[in-house]
Design an enzyme around this catalytic site. Structure first.
Site, PDB file in Angstrom:
ATOM      1  N   ARG A 168      -0.849  18.927  -0.802  1.00 10.66           N
ATOM      2  CA  ARG A 168      -0.077  18.091   0.115  1.00 10.66           C
ATOM      3  C   ARG A 168      -0.193  18.573   1.547  1.00 10.66           C
ATOM      4  NH1 ARG A 168       1.335  13.079   1.190  1.00 10.66           N
ATOM      5  NH2 ARG A 168       3.394  12.891   2.164  1.00 10.66           N
TER       6      ARG A 168
ATOM      7  N   SER B 139      -4.038   1.802   4.171  1.00  6.49           N
ATOM      8  CA  SER B 139      -4.753   2.967   3.657  1.00  6.49           C
ATOM      9  C   SER B 139      -5.414   2.620   2.315  1.00  6.49           C
ATOM     10  CB  SER B 139      -3.788   4.143   3.531  1.00  6.49           C
ATOM     11  OG  SER B 139      -4.459   5.337   3.230  1.00  6.49           O
TER      12      SER B 139
ATOM     13  N   ASP C 171      -6.101   7.414  14.553  1.00  6.14           N
ATOM     14  CA  ASP C 171      -6.291   7.604  13.114  1.00  6.14           C
ATOM     15  C   ASP C 171      -7.706   8.108  12.882  1.00  6.14           C
ATOM     16  OD1 ASP C 171      -6.535   7.505  10.373  1.00  6.14           O
ATOM     17  OD2 ASP C 171      -5.963   5.401  10.173  1.00  6.14           O
TER      18      ASP C 171
ATOM     19  N   HIS D 243      -2.967   8.552  11.267  1.00  8.66           N
ATOM     20  CA  HIS D 243      -3.029   7.639  10.129  1.00  8.66           C
ATOM     21  C   HIS D 243      -1.649   7.131   9.729  1.00  8.66           C
ATOM     22  CE1 HIS D 243      -4.731   5.734   6.638  1.00  8.66           C
ATOM     23  NE2 HIS D 243      -4.005   6.457   5.802  1.00  8.66           N
ATOM     24  N   ASP D 244      -0.631   7.967   9.872  1.00  8.70           N
ATOM     25  CA  ASP D 244       0.723   7.571   9.487  1.00  8.70           C
ATOM     26  C   ASP D 244       1.289   6.437  10.340  1.00  8.70           C
ATOM     27  OD1 ASP D 244       1.073   9.148   7.296  1.00  8.70           O
ATOM     28  OD2 ASP D 244       2.373  10.633   8.249  1.00  8.70           O
TER      29      ASP D 244
END
Length: 374
Positions: A219, A149, A315, A348-349
């Site tokens: 967040r 990232s 992602d 993405h994680d």
């Protein structure tokens, strides 16, 4: 696999100013870092790991509170980045909130916390700070720079700013710059923070408060973008929190709402609001092609490293198409590059998770690097 066990962070102070791309300078600063494994006699087996937005120097092992490092599944004895063979370095970047000099620390010019007056940092500034730390550690050249990232952006920047100082660049789930949509998500998150009444223009430390409401919303916005639609649907779907609906606009009705609020609450308890603004802005600014008329190929002319790029099909924040842009720029320059696109459902994680195909690719690549270091 074996754990590194308890790891103690180290500190390095720098009295000499760090020139920044903004034209400002950080007069003096301290970097917090951790190391794992042993530096060999030739000093050729060092691997620098660059952290993403809300991570830190604590890459692997356990800290004093028993918390495992954020990439502990990847880095350690017998793991893909094997600390029995590599000397791994994790650095907390200046401007962060995990020990290195940042907005919550004292501004030597005023005797007050920096707050909003802390200078704006860029990816390139972080890379230069990391290079100074390596100078102090006596490491002239890295076996590899690794990051996911935002950490992947730092790895790419290393290959351009200090091309002779790394032999391999491993960039995972990253991009050559942020899309307009990504910048938009960052801006909405920043506005949630700066419009919190407890933000006080970034000087909330003086008031003894935290803009927790803004941090929670920031967040929650960010976390949505790290997950894929499929993974969110599989984990939560339309599950209700209670058996019956409350028919309220304020109550938590769905499990996904409960999950996001929990993530926001947890984040607001440990992360700094000014750091969030600084790091998301550094993400926005990263664009190595900008100084080359928009040509990514021209930007990568100076690179000397060999590259591994890894992306994940779901992602959508840093899609595979963005990694392929980097691959094309490298191929256009006849640089050595390997590319791995993993069909994974996690969004993405995925770069933080134990996908067997992903880990196999990383292990194979770092096995080859280890043989070079022998």
């Amino acid at each position: 696999m074996a754990s590194l066990g308890l790891v103690t962070p180290q500190r390095m102070h720098f009295a000499e100013p760090l020139p920044l791309r903004s034209g400002a300078a950080l007069a003096e600063y301290t970097l917090v870092y951790e190391t794992y494994g042993t530096l060999n006699a030739a000093r050729s087996n060092a691997v620098l790991v660059c952290h993403a937005l809300n991570a830190s120097h604590h890459v692997a092992g356990e800290d004093a509170d028993g918390q495992r490092g954020w990439w502990d599944n990847l880095v350690g004895p017998g793991k893909p980045v094997d600390t029995d063979r590599f000397f791994v370095i994790g650095v907390n970047n200046p401007g962060s909130c995990f020990g290195s000099t940042g907005p919550m620390h004292t501004n030597p010019a005023t005797g007050e916390p920096w707050g909003a007056d802390f200078p704006v940092m860029t990816v390139e500034d972080w890379v230069d700070a990391q290079a100074r730390l390596l100078d102090r550690l006596g490491i002239d050249q890295l076996a590899a720079v690794l990051g996911g990232s935002l950490g992947g952006m730092q790895a790419l920047s290393w290959s351009l700013r200090h091309p002779a100082r790394l032999r391999h660049c491993v960039a995972v789930a990253t991009a050559p710059n942020l899309s307009a949509q990504n910048i938009a998500f960052n801006e909405v998150a920043r506005r949630a923070i700066v419009t919190d009444p407890d933000f006080h223009g970034g000087h909330f430390y003086r008031h003894g408060v935290v803009p927790a409401r803004g941090l929670r919303v920031a967040r929650m916005i960010g976390h949505i973008t790290y997950l894929s639609d499929d993974s969110m649907e599989a984990k939560f779907g339309r599950q209700l929190r209670e058996q019956t609906l409350a028919y309220s606009t304020q109550a938590i009705e769905f499990q996904i709402e409960s999950y996001l609020r929990h993530q926001g609450e947890k984040f607001a308890g440990y992360f700094d609001a000014n750091t969030y603004l600084l790091i998301t802005r550094a993400l926005d600014y990263f664009d190595p092609a900008r100084e080359h008329g928009g040509s990514l190929a021209r930007a990568f002319v100076p690179a000397q490293a060999r590259f591994l790029l890894v992306s994940f099909t779901t992602d959508w924040r840093f899609s595979p198409a963005r990694s392929r842009e980097i691959v094309k720029a490298l191929v256009d320059n006849r640089h050595s590059v390997s590319y791995c696109e993993i069909d994974a459902p996690h969004g993405h994680d995925a770069f933080l998770l134990d996908d067997p195909r992903y880990f196999a690719a990383m292990r194979a690549y770092f096995d080859n690097i280890a043989r070079e270091c022998a």
